[in-house]
Design an enzyme around this catalytic site. Structure first.
Site: not given
Lengths: 112, 584
Positions: B191, B335, B434, B457-458, B468, B505
């Site tokens: 949160h 996405r 990715e 990232n992936d 990562r 991205c």
């Protein structure tokens, strides 16, 4: 809709005692929203309403107890109503199950 | 001076006094009562619960206005819990039987549930513990008629430190007085992390057991760019941070004043910079930062941090609001569900896997839970009439998966047609590249999509087989790795040949050090975190095609990430000297 819940039939155990077997088909299990719908119905009736997951039995009028059943997707539950208006209560619950807890609402068949 | 390391969730550098919140440090006034006051005590509990119920209803409204439905639902569930019949029975029983105060009884009853929900470690229900802790604290505040222990009432400005922040604590904090957050627990999807991002307040979570060494009012430095908290810094450290901070402020001010400038290189080539967003309300912020559109709208938020899975209407409202903010022309690339391994808490327990990163996630999950997938697609199609929507499928690995996605989409379109619900028919459809398999087969995939978006990232993680988030592998996980760059080049080549639109991205695209290289490789669309947009655009304005191509040529001849990073760093220093400090 999962076939298992397609046509839920309450069983009559005695004059004012009914039961209904259901399977949790929501991806997140019996989480807060469906649980709150069950509580909403159960609280309308004077009869006792319980939910059983294996050996664990809880009061269906309590959201905290229902959540603590931690019923994941695929769990088989037994709902029971006993006392005044037990039949009407189990019918309402069966309707909720049949409609997949209105999740998503747009897929729910009309209840007329 | 002591330094604690954690996970940065919103960047920034702040200094100030520590304001410690401890939800467990509750003032419990009385514990025992006399037989005569049993009834009065039960009534006192009932009244406190009722007042709290009203207060939570108020929170729910405020949260809906500020953050939208998703966060409001946290409070909706809390309201039901406060009114729970069994809870009330248990509290009354304990008061009657054990002659304990309402506070003691409420605490005892709630603690039992808290312990239970906590024990469900990998279940979505484990999050309910945080709600109950929140309720406990607020109930006791109601009973003792005290303002709750949380400090937003103090007029002090400072850095909020806590074990964890409850939803109500975080949402009720006054953003102008809070310089930053530091919490002992929590991850990227807690949160606190989500709200810090929404409020744009620097935050570091998962700092570990630091609370015992810090006292209220101690001076602290929160470096939410690096992810550390410095308690009682020495004068040299303070000096160093002051310099860094003033430089950072100066750069930010300059960047903001430049944000209207076009994103065009010195020799006149345009690079479109889009925003990656997570919440609907970030769309406006993205525009303010100068985004050309939304290049990546992650929709997982609808699933996480909600008490329950989103309905079609929840999806629809979120998409509609983003499309309306962006207007008729700016593209908004949504996405579809990409629930991943790092969000394991939000997956059903029945689907625990040995190797979740390589498991049933993302599009694989959507293709298995077709009902869930169709619900999202239906909402997307319905929303498409409000702007320039594009739909993107994540983690596509095989051509068959993509074909199935398209079939399901066609199915949903047919349903809508039958129901006479309007939608756009020519929505561009794309996929994330990715997974190395997708990069290698880009040619085959290109025939089935309108656009590619490279998710670095992936792609890096899968290409280098390195997690990562694993600190021990920090040098291995690198966007500069020649193997990763080779895959990027391959995708660029295919996209160009097949006339498939291409964007990138992922964190790499928002790091200015990579901007010259990506431009040189042929990328003309970058999608980055909103607050990175001005910086990336500024670097773009310092580029020329010839220089970028030369840089690419040099990079291509190198065989390791360290050397590549080093020449990229030199290049950036020349284009944008103010980055020199950051790169040290």
């Amino acid at each position: 809709m999962n076939d298992y819940n397609a046509d839920p039939q309450p069983r009559r155990l005695s004059e004012d005692h009914y039961s209904l077997d259901v399977k949790v088909i929501n991806e997140m299990g019996l989480h807060a929203r469906p649980a709150s719908l069950v509580v909403g119905i159960a609280s309308k009736y004077p009869c006792e309403v319980t939910v059983r997951n294996g050996s664990k039995l809880v009061d269906a009028k309590s959201i905290l107890q229902l959540l603590s059943l931690s019923a994941e997707m695929g769990t088989h539950l037994t709902l029971e109503t006993r006392g005044d208006d037990a039949l009407e209560a189990i019918r309402q619950l069966a309707e909720l199950v049949e409609n997949g807890f209105y999740d998503p609402p747009s897929d729910a068949p009309s209840t007329g | 001076m002591e330094i604690f390391r954690g996970i940065p969730v919103f960047p920034g550098l702040v200094m100030g006094p520590a304001l410690i919140l401890d939800p467990f440090d509750l003032p419990v006034a009385r514990t025992r009562i006399s037989k005569q006051s049993v009834e009065a005590e039960i009534l006192r509990f009932e009244e406190a619960a009722e007042r709290l119920g009203r207060e939570i209803a108020e929170d729910e409204r405020a949260a809906r206005d500020r953050f939208g439905n998703e966060i409001a639902m946290i409070f909706q569930a809390q309201k039901m819990m406060v009114a729970d019949q069994k809870l009330h029975e248990t509290v009354a029983q304990q008061i009657t039987r054990d002659l304990v105060s309402a506070e003691t009884s409420a605490r005892r009853a709630l603690q039992e549930y808290i312990r239970f929900f906590r024990s469900l470690r990998n279940s979505p229900l484990a999050d309910r513990a945080a709600d109950l802790i929140d309720i406990e604290r607020r109930l006791i505040a109601q009973l003792t008629q005290q303002q709750s222990a949380e400090s937003p009432d103090s007029n002090e400005t400072g850095i909020i430190l806590a074990r964890d922040l409850s939803p109500s604590q975080t949402a009720s904090l006054d953003a102008r007085r809070v310089l930053g957050f530091g919490t002992a627990t929590g991850g990227r999807t807690s949160h606190t992390a989500i709200l810090a991002g929404a409020m744009e307040i620097p935050a570091v979570v998962g700092l570990g057991d630091f609370l015992s060494t810090v006292h209220n009012g101690d001076s602290v430095i929160l470096d939410a760019t690096e992810g550390c908290l410095i308690v009682r810094p020495d004068p040299t450290t303070i000096e160093r941070y002051k310099r860094a901070q003033s430089q950072q402020l100066r750069i930010e001010a300059e960047l903001l004043s430049d944000r209207g400038l076009p994103s065009v290189t010195l020799d006149g080539e345009e690079v479109e910079v889009f925003a990656n967003i997570e919440f609907p309300h970030e769309a406006q912020h993205a525009l303010d930062m100068g985004a050309a559109g939304i290049g990546l709208y992650r929709t997982e938020f609808l699933h996480l941090h909600c008490v329950e899975p989103p309905t079609e209407e929840d999806h629809f409202q979120a998409y509609q609001s983003v499309l309306e903010v962006m207007g008729p022309d700016r593209p908004v690339t949504v996405r579809t569900l990409d629930l991943g391994a790092d969000k394991i808490f939000d997956r059903p327990v029945s689907e625990q896997e040995n190797n979740p990163v390589l498991g049933l996630r993302s599009i694989r999950l959507s293709l298995r839970e077709v009902g869930l997938f169709k619900r999202q697609l239906r909402a997307l199609l319905r929303a498409s009439v409000f702007g320039n929507l594009r739909i993107m499928f994540p983690l596509v690995t095989t051509v068959m998966e993509l074909r199935r996605c398209r079939l399901i989409l066609a199915d949903v379109m047919e349903d809508l047609e039958e129901e006479k619900i309007p939608f756009k028919r020519n929505i561009p459809i794309g996929m994330m590249v990715e997974v190395p398999a997708a990069a290698l087969l880009a040619e085959q995939f290109s025939k089935l999509v309108d656009f590619f978006s490279i998710g670095t990232n992936d792609l890096i993680q899968y290409t280098l087989a390195a997690d990562r988030t694993n600190e021990n592998l920090a040098t291995l996980y690198s966007a500069s790795d020649p193997a990763v760059l080779k895959l990027l080049r391959e995708v660029v080549k295919v996209a160009r040949k097949q006339h498939v639109e291409l964007s990138i991205c992922g964190e790499m695209s928002g790091e200015p050090i990579y901007t010259p290289l990506l431009f040189g490789m042929g990328l003309r669309q970058l999608s980055v975190t909103p607050h990175k947009i001005p910086e990336v655009k500024r670097v773009v304005r310092g580029l020329t095609r010839a220089e970028a191509l030369r840089l690419c040529g040099r990079v291509n001849r190198l065989d390791n990430s360290r050397d590549i990073t080093s020449i990229l760093r030199d290049r950036l220093r020349k284009i944008s000297p103010e980055h020199a400090h950051d790169l040290e």
